[in-house]
Design a protein around this motif. Structure first.
Motif, PDB file in Angstrom:
ATOM      1  N   THR A  34       1.017  -1.758  -0.369  1.00 24.55           N
ATOM      2  CA  THR A  34       0.234   0.352   0.280  1.00 24.55           C
ATOM      3  C   THR A  34       0.761   1.437  -0.234  1.00 24.55           C
ATOM      4  O   THR A  34       1.830   1.850   1.352  1.00 24.55           O
ATOM      5  CB  THR A  34      -0.818  -0.263   1.444  1.00 24.55           C
ATOM      6  N   GLY A  35       0.458   2.543  -0.663  1.00 20.02           N
ATOM      7  CA  GLY A  35       1.371   3.270  -0.878  1.00 20.02           C
ATOM      8  C   GLY A  35       2.638   3.109  -1.837  1.00 20.02           C
ATOM      9  O   GLY A  35       3.555   4.333  -1.004  1.00 20.02           O
ATOM     10  N   ALA A  36       2.614   1.745  -2.297  1.00 18.63           N
ATOM     11  CA  ALA A  36       4.780   1.395  -2.605  1.00 18.63           C
ATOM     12  C   ALA A  36       4.737   2.623  -3.259  1.00 18.63           C
ATOM     13  O   ALA A  36       4.432   3.540  -4.348  1.00 18.63           O
ATOM     14  CB  ALA A  36       4.812   0.432  -3.255  1.00 18.63           C
ATOM     15  N   ALA A  37       6.235   3.316  -3.976  1.00 17.88           N
ATOM     16  CA  ALA A  37       7.197   4.116  -4.432  1.00 17.88           C
ATOM     17  C   ALA A  37       6.256   3.636  -5.779  1.00 17.88           C
ATOM     18  O   ALA A  37       6.662   2.036  -6.884  1.00 17.88           O
ATOM     19  CB  ALA A  37       8.142   4.403  -4.500  1.00 17.88           C
ATOM     20  N   PRO A  38       6.621   4.232  -7.143  1.00 18.69           N
ATOM     21  CA  PRO A  38       6.217   3.577  -8.197  1.00 18.69           C
ATOM     22  C   PRO A  38       7.947   3.423  -9.044  1.00 18.69           C
ATOM     23  O   PRO A  38       8.453   2.902  -8.371  1.00 18.69           O
ATOM     24  CB  PRO A  38       6.137   4.848  -9.138  1.00 18.69           C
ATOM     25  N   GLU A  39       7.523   2.060  -9.838  1.00 16.01           N
ATOM     26  CA  GLU A  39       8.874   1.677 -10.172  1.00 16.01           C
ATOM     27  C   GLU A  39      10.070   2.769 -10.836  1.00 16.01           C
ATOM     28  O   GLU A  39       9.032   3.817 -11.473  1.00 16.01           O
ATOM     29  CB  GLU A  39       8.169   0.558 -11.216  1.00 16.01           C
ATOM     30  N   SER A  40      11.078   2.618 -10.509  1.00 16.35           N
ATOM     31  CA  SER A  40      12.522   3.376 -11.066  1.00 16.35           C
ATOM     32  C   SER A  40      13.432   2.430 -11.383  1.00 16.35           C
ATOM     33  O   SER A  40      13.466   1.680 -12.332  1.00 16.35           O
ATOM     34  CB  SER A  40      12.043   4.347  -9.208  1.00 16.35           C
ATOM     35  N   GLU A  41      14.418   3.917 -11.529  1.00 17.70           N
ATOM     36  CA  GLU A  41      16.075   2.942 -11.926  1.00 17.70           C
ATOM     37  C   GLU A  41      16.349   1.649 -11.418  1.00 17.70           C
ATOM     38  O   GLU A  41      18.025   1.659 -11.993  1.00 17.70           O
ATOM     39  CB  GLU A  41      16.869   4.031 -12.995  1.00 17.70           C
ATOM     40  N   SER A  42      16.211   1.614  -9.942  1.00 17.59           N
ATOM     41  CA  SER A  42      16.295   1.099  -9.270  1.00 17.59           C
ATOM     42  C   SER A  42      15.492  -0.402  -8.495  1.00 17.59           C
ATOM     43  O   SER A  42      15.486  -0.813  -7.793  1.00 17.59           O
ATOM     44  CB  SER A  42      17.344   1.801  -8.312  1.00 17.59           C
ATOM     45  N   VAL A  43      13.979   0.076  -8.907  1.00 20.07           N
ATOM     46  CA  VAL A  43      13.012  -0.637  -8.559  1.00 20.07           C
ATOM     47  C   VAL A  43      12.090  -1.105  -9.415  1.00 20.07           C
ATOM     48  O   VAL A  43      12.060  -0.593 -10.794  1.00 20.07           O
ATOM     49  CB  VAL A  43      12.473  -0.271  -7.575  1.00 20.07           C
ATOM     50  N   GLU A  44      12.454  -2.524  -9.197  1.00 22.05           N
ATOM     51  CA  GLU A  44      10.677  -2.993 -10.400  1.00 22.05           C
ATOM     52  C   GLU A  44       9.650  -3.898 -10.107  1.00 22.05           C
ATOM     53  O   GLU A  44      10.170  -4.919  -8.432  1.00 22.05           O
ATOM     54  CB  GLU A  44      11.518  -3.585 -11.445  1.00 22.05           C
ATOM     55  N   TYR A  45       8.730  -3.734 -10.424  1.00 25.21           N
ATOM     56  CA  TYR A  45       7.931  -5.257  -9.775  1.00 25.21           C
ATOM     57  C   TYR A  45       7.338  -5.706 -11.164  1.00 25.21           C
ATOM     58  O   TYR A  45       7.246  -5.711 -12.362  1.00 25.21           O
ATOM     59  CB  TYR A  45       6.472  -4.238  -9.546  1.00 25.21           C
ATOM     60  N   LYS A  46       7.134  -6.975 -10.467  1.00 20.38           N
ATOM     61  CA  LYS A  46       6.899  -8.396 -11.346  1.00 20.38           C
ATOM     62  C   LYS A  46       5.071  -9.256 -10.708  1.00 20.38           C
ATOM     63  O   LYS A  46       5.921  -9.001  -9.253  1.00 20.38           O
ATOM     64  CB  LYS A  46       8.026  -9.517 -11.519  1.00 20.38           C
ATOM     65  N   ARG A  47       4.161  -9.047 -11.382  1.00 20.59           N
ATOM     66  CA  ARG A  47       3.795  -9.948 -10.944  1.00 20.59           C
ATOM     67  C   ARG A  47       3.606 -11.128 -10.375  1.00 20.59           C
ATOM     68  O   ARG A  47       3.026 -11.215  -9.090  1.00 20.59           O
ATOM     69  CB  ARG A  47       1.774  -9.805 -12.021  1.00 20.59           C
ATOM     70  N   SER A  48       4.841 -12.013 -11.063  1.00 17.22           N
ATOM     71  CA  SER A  48       4.449 -13.325 -11.046  1.00 17.22           C
ATOM     72  C   SER A  48       5.763 -14.421 -10.992  1.00 17.22           C
ATOM     73  O   SER A  48       6.601 -13.579 -11.588  1.00 17.22           O
ATOM     74  CB  SER A  48       3.709 -14.764 -10.819  1.00 17.22           C
ATOM     75  N   LEU A  49       6.423 -15.530 -10.481  1.00 20.48           N
ATOM     76  CA  LEU A  49       7.219 -16.036 -10.837  1.00 20.48           C
ATOM     77  C   LEU A  49       8.027 -16.709 -12.250  1.00 20.48           C
ATOM     78  O   LEU A  49       9.297 -17.209 -13.032  1.00 20.48           O
ATOM     79  CB  LEU A  49       8.184 -17.022  -9.500  1.00 20.48           C
ATOM     80  N   SER A  50       6.773 -16.547 -13.234  1.00 23.47           N
ATOM     81  CA  SER A  50       6.412 -16.694 -14.655  1.00 23.47           C
ATOM     82  C   SER A  50       7.741 -15.591 -14.608  1.00 23.47           C
ATOM     83  O   SER A  50       7.687 -15.843 -16.176  1.00 23.47           O
ATOM     84  CB  SER A  50       5.494 -16.565 -15.204  1.00 23.47           C
TER      85      SER A  50
END
Length: 440
Positions: A2-18
């Protein structure tokens, strides 16, 4: 999250391990850009926790896949975290052994995107990575270090033998052979550092050239500082507030710029930094640009990530530099950011003079008085008076290098010729140079 920072040059989000392969690619891209990166599995693009299925060997398998698919191999920090009642996996990596490749291809982070790095960026990563001066073998292994030993002793650093000095200065590579840093700090150092003086404001007419070589780099760096300082003249300005002595350029800012040029230079490219003086400015140039991963904003703010970290350590040990990170802000404080010209391959610092160099003034006087038959002694006296209208016969003698009786005699001749004039009394008056009086 909740309230996470957006993706950036040092952070990436992935939905699943696929998307594990894409996540590892992003890790190498972030490493190449920033030296660190984090991928969260179980997060959507908006930073909302969706969770992942974590089994017994999941974390171990992620570590193995990251290690096997990266070069140089990465050992990540892999942990399970709980966010909004969802299980997530956080994979974090750090490293400065750039460039990092994913399955043989080098990527770099640009905002939230990963792109294949062009060859020029790969070269810059390589040059900016590690401490190549201490890794690469020196061609000449027959080296002596009398100069650097003397510098260390003068700085109060007493090393009992060569082995201790070599260890303190990182002069040998992992195989025990002398490295490039050893060559630069040896008595056999053949890197030629040149200070060039030009006539005018461009490079069309050469005036003087001074080359420094055959000594350790720390000795040469100090010699250049002393030589350039000898060219720094003090101008005299007299106004309602009184007399003010102003040097052509700030010597402390020059020292910072010059030491930075020496320790940040890409010595493996074989081109030393140099200094050039013109009628109106001083320029200090080094090669290699700023480190690939260092932003210009961080550079101006004094974030210190020297490419040649071990060389900087030696300069600190020899008291040629007091501390890291101080130089650029000091230069910016005196000359502004506009004094820096930064490209991928070079950093140039330009220091504009606060006044006119005496040689330029003398050149102008020679043109003004051309045909009026002034000899060398007379020109020296005219220059001394032009520099300081409040000067006395004694101070003219001191600045011109002439004897007092000689100055007194030629001052009278110059007055007769209409070149100079005394205004006011002998005690409180001033000299005036009169170039516009027509020749008799």
């Amino acid at each position: 999250m909740t309230g996470a920072a957006p993706e950036s040059e040092s952070v990436e989000y992935k939905r699943s391990l696929s998307e594990l392969n894409e996540g590892i690619l992003s890790l190498t891209a972030m490493l190449n850009k920033n030296g660190h990166g984090t991928v969260y599995f179980g997060m959507d693009d908006d930073g909302k926790a969706v969770g992942v299925d974590i089994r017994k060997d999941t974390l171990k398998n992620i570590t193995s896949m990251v290690f096997d698919s990266t070069d140089p191999h990465l050992i990540p920090s892999v942990e399970m975290i709980r966010v909004d009642d969802k299980d997530l996996i956080k994979v974090h990596v750090e490293g400065n052994n750039r460039p990092y490749a994913y399955k043989g291809i080098i990527y770099v982070r640009a905002g939230e995107e990963d792109r294949k790095a062009p060859m020029d960026e790969v070269r810059r990563m390589f040059i900016s990575s590690g401490d190549l001066l201490i890794q690469i073998l020196a061609m000449n292994q027959d080296l002596t270090f009398n100069g650097i030993n003397g510098m260390l002793r003068a700085a109060g650093k007493h090393v009992s033998d060569n082995r201790m000095m070599e260890s303190a200065c990182d002069l040998r590579n992992e195989q025990g052979n002398y490295n490039i840093q050893a060559h630069l700090l040896s008595d056999q150092n053949d890197a030629q550092v040149i200070v060039t003086i030009f006539r005018g404001i461009d490079r069309t007419e050469f005036s003087k050239r001074r080359a420094f070589s055959g000594r350790s780099l720390v000795e040469i760096a100090g010699m250049v500082i002393d030589y350039v300082d000898s060219l720094n003249e003090v101008g005299v300005k007299v106004d309602a507030g009184g007399r003010k002595d102003t040097p052509l350029f700030d010597i402390d800012a020059f020292k910072e710029a010059w030491i930075n040029a020496c320790v940040h230079n890409s010595w493996i490219q074989g081109t030393p930094p140099f200094v050039q003086m013109f009628d109106d400015r001083l320029e200090i140039c080094s090669f290699g640009g700023i480190p690939y991963w260092l932003s210009e904003e961080d550079f101006y703010n004094g974030v210190s990530r020297p490419v040649n970290e071990s060389l900087m350590k030696v300069f600190l040990m020899c008291n040629l530099s007091e501390h890291t990170g101080h130089g650029v802000p000091e230069i910016v404080k005196v000359y502004g950011r506009e004094s820096f010209d930064i490209t991928d391959g070079m950093v140039r610092v330009t220091m504009r003079f606060s006044g006119e160099r005496s040689v330029v003034r003398m050149r102008g006087m020679q043109d003004q008085f051309k045909g009026r038959g002034l000899n060398d002694y007379e020109m020296r006296i005219v220059k001394a008076i032009a520099d300081d209208p409040d000067c006395t016969i004694d101070s003219i003698a001191e600045s011109s290098g002439l004897k007092r009786p000689t100055v007194g005699r030629y001052v009278g001749l110059l007055q007769e010729k209409g070149i100079i004039r005394r205004e006011g009394s002998k005690k409180t008056g001033r000299w005036v140079v009169l170039p516009d009086i027509p020749t008799q």
